[in-house]
Each structure stands twice: as C-alpha cells, then as structure tokens.
Design a protein around this motif. Structure first.
Motif, PDB file in Angstrom:
ATOM      1  N   ILE A 111       0.851  -1.195   0.000  1.00  0.00           N
ATOM      2  CA  ILE A 111       0.000   0.000   0.000  1.00  0.00           C
ATOM      3  C   ILE A 111       0.879   1.236   0.000  1.00  0.00           C
ATOM      4  O   ILE A 111       0.587   2.245  -0.655  1.00  0.00           O
ATOM      5  N   THR A 114       2.052   1.862  -3.387  1.00  0.00           N
ATOM      6  CA  THR A 114       0.949   2.451  -4.163  1.00  0.00           C
ATOM      7  C   THR A 114       0.835   3.943  -3.881  1.00  0.00           C
ATOM      8  O   THR A 114       0.542   4.733  -4.789  1.00  0.00           O
ATOM      9  N   VAL A 117       3.290   5.709  -5.967  1.00  0.00           N
ATOM     10  CA  VAL A 117       2.835   5.725  -7.367  1.00  0.00           C
ATOM     11  C   VAL A 117       1.797   6.815  -7.568  1.00  0.00           C
ATOM     12  O   VAL A 117       1.833   7.571  -8.552  1.00  0.00           O
ATOM     13  N   ILE A 118       0.870   6.951  -6.606  1.00  0.00           N
ATOM     14  CA  ILE A 118      -0.199   7.958  -6.742  1.00  0.00           C
ATOM     15  C   ILE A 118       0.389   9.362  -6.651  1.00  0.00           C
ATOM     16  O   ILE A 118      -0.049  10.274  -7.367  1.00  0.00           O
TER      17      ILE A 118
END
Lengths: 169, 75
Positions: A111, A114, A117-118
């Motif tokens: 997470i 992620t 990445v966001i």
C-alpha cells in the motif's frame, strides 16, 4: 468390491473414480494426486487414509497387536498407533502462528508503494483541477446553498446561524 | 503418555452450548442496536422535524430566499 458387484446387477450406475481406476490398473496409471489423500483439517476429522502408508516391521507387529484387546496396549503403543493414523493432533494443527504479522506487514508495504505511485501520478499525469474547486468558488457556492436553505432541518442550512450570519457553535 | 493426567475435557453438549451462547448474544445485540437506532436516529430525527415545523412560516422563508436573489422567476 461387493458394492461394484451390486452396481453391475442394478445396471452400471455411478461408480467412484477410484473403483474405476482399480479395475483398469493395467491400462491407467494412477498418479499420487488421484488417490485419496491425507488432510489435517478441523472440519474433516477422520481423513480418507492413514498418515503412514508403509509400515515398518515393528509398526506392522503393533497393528497385529491392535487386533487383540486394547487394554493390553501400553500408553506408548497407543500413541504410536495414533501417530500412524494421524500426522498432527488437533492441538498441533490448530496452533497459532505469527503469519498474520507477515501478511499485514506485506500488505502495508505494498500500500505504501501504491501511495508513492499515486504521488507521482498527481505530479506528472493529472491536469489542473477545475475552477469549481477554487476556494473563492466554493465560498460563493456555499453562500448560494445557504441562501437556498439546503437541508434546513438536519443538514447544511441547519448548521448556519441566520441571525448572527455565521456557523452555529 | 506424560506423568500428569490432564482433566477430562467437556465431551458432550458442545454444539448446544455454542448455539445457546450465540443465540443469546445475537438476540441481546440485535435488540441493543435496534434500541440505540430508535433513540439516536429515529426519535432524534422526528424531534428535529417537529421542532422545525412547529413555528415555520413558509412565506417568511420565501421572502428571505427572494431577497437573497436565488430565484429566476421572481426578483
């Protein structure tokens, strides 16, 4: 085997796979996974086969002794018989472990990746927000909603003090 | 096996005990949640609506909205 003879009398009805395989052993070789397997499962307390398939000489002797009166068996022999039939006891198979820490940690780790990445996506992929998100626009929008008395009983306008012209405390 | 003898575990009535526990707990929790919802949500909402409409003047409300300039049909 009596069952298959009965079935042939009735007229070739449903016969289990293992029975069919046994009948055609000269043609079909049965792999390990095709045969009944041993499982340690709380919801399947008596597995299809015993844990130990090939007994040693002493174990074979013990199995013979098992055919006599069980009161003649010593405690160790009873345990040995149990261990022939079962791999882990219920207490052993139900023991807790620390696996959940690994699972939760790995999930949080991915997470986190992620999230990175966001962040990159917001910086390099997304265009600007529409003007309706500007502070001034939202202020004008909220003022109009209060003028319209949107949800005056329990919602937005119910939180506004119309006498003092401010949000209720 | 071991020198000490363990106490004999409960052998019977396990399902009955489990069912009794879960039925009682389920009943109590359901009633509790329903009661809390009735008091905290339903009655609260009914009171809010009653209080709002007790002294509600629709014409006064309309005049305020008209003066604020939100209507297109009447200024």
């Amino acid at each position: 085997m009596l069952a298959t003879r009965v079935f042939s009398l009735v007229g070739k009805r449903a016969i289990s796979t293992s029975v069919c395989v046994r009948a055609h052993e000269s043609v079909v070789k049965s792999e390990d996974f095709m045969l009944p397997a041993y499982v340690d499962r709380r919801d399947y307390p008596l597995p299809d086969v015993a844990h130990v398939k090939h007994l040693s000489a002493s174990q074979k002797a013990l199995k013979e002794k098992e055919k006599a009166s069980w009161s003649s068996l010593s405690m160790d022999e009873k345990v040995e018989l149990y261990r022939i039939k079962f791999k882990e006891s219920f207490a052993e198979m139900n023991r807790r472990s620390n696996e959940w820490k690994t699972v939760v940690g790995t999930a949080m780790f991915f997470i986190g990746i992620t999230a990175l990445v966001i962040m990159w996506e917001k910086l390099y992929v997304y265009g600007p927000l529409p003007q309706t998100f500007d502070k001034e626009w939202v202020a004008m929008q909220t003022k109009r909603m209060l003028d319209m008395k949107v949800n005056p009983i329990q919602g937005l306008a119910s939180k506004w003090d119309y006498e003092k012209n401010e949000w209720k405390k | 096996m071991a020198p000490e003898v363990l106490p004999k575990p409960q052998m019977r009535g396990l399902l009955a005990r489990r069912l009794r526990f879960h039925m009682v707990t389920g009943f109590v929790l359901s009633l509790g949640v329903a009661a809390l919802y009735k008091v905290g949500v339903a009655d609260k909402r009914k009171k809010a609506y009653a209080d709002f409409y007790r002294n509600y003047d629709a014409m006064k409300d309309f005049e305020e909205m008209r003066k604020a300039g939100i209507f297109q049909s009447v200024k």
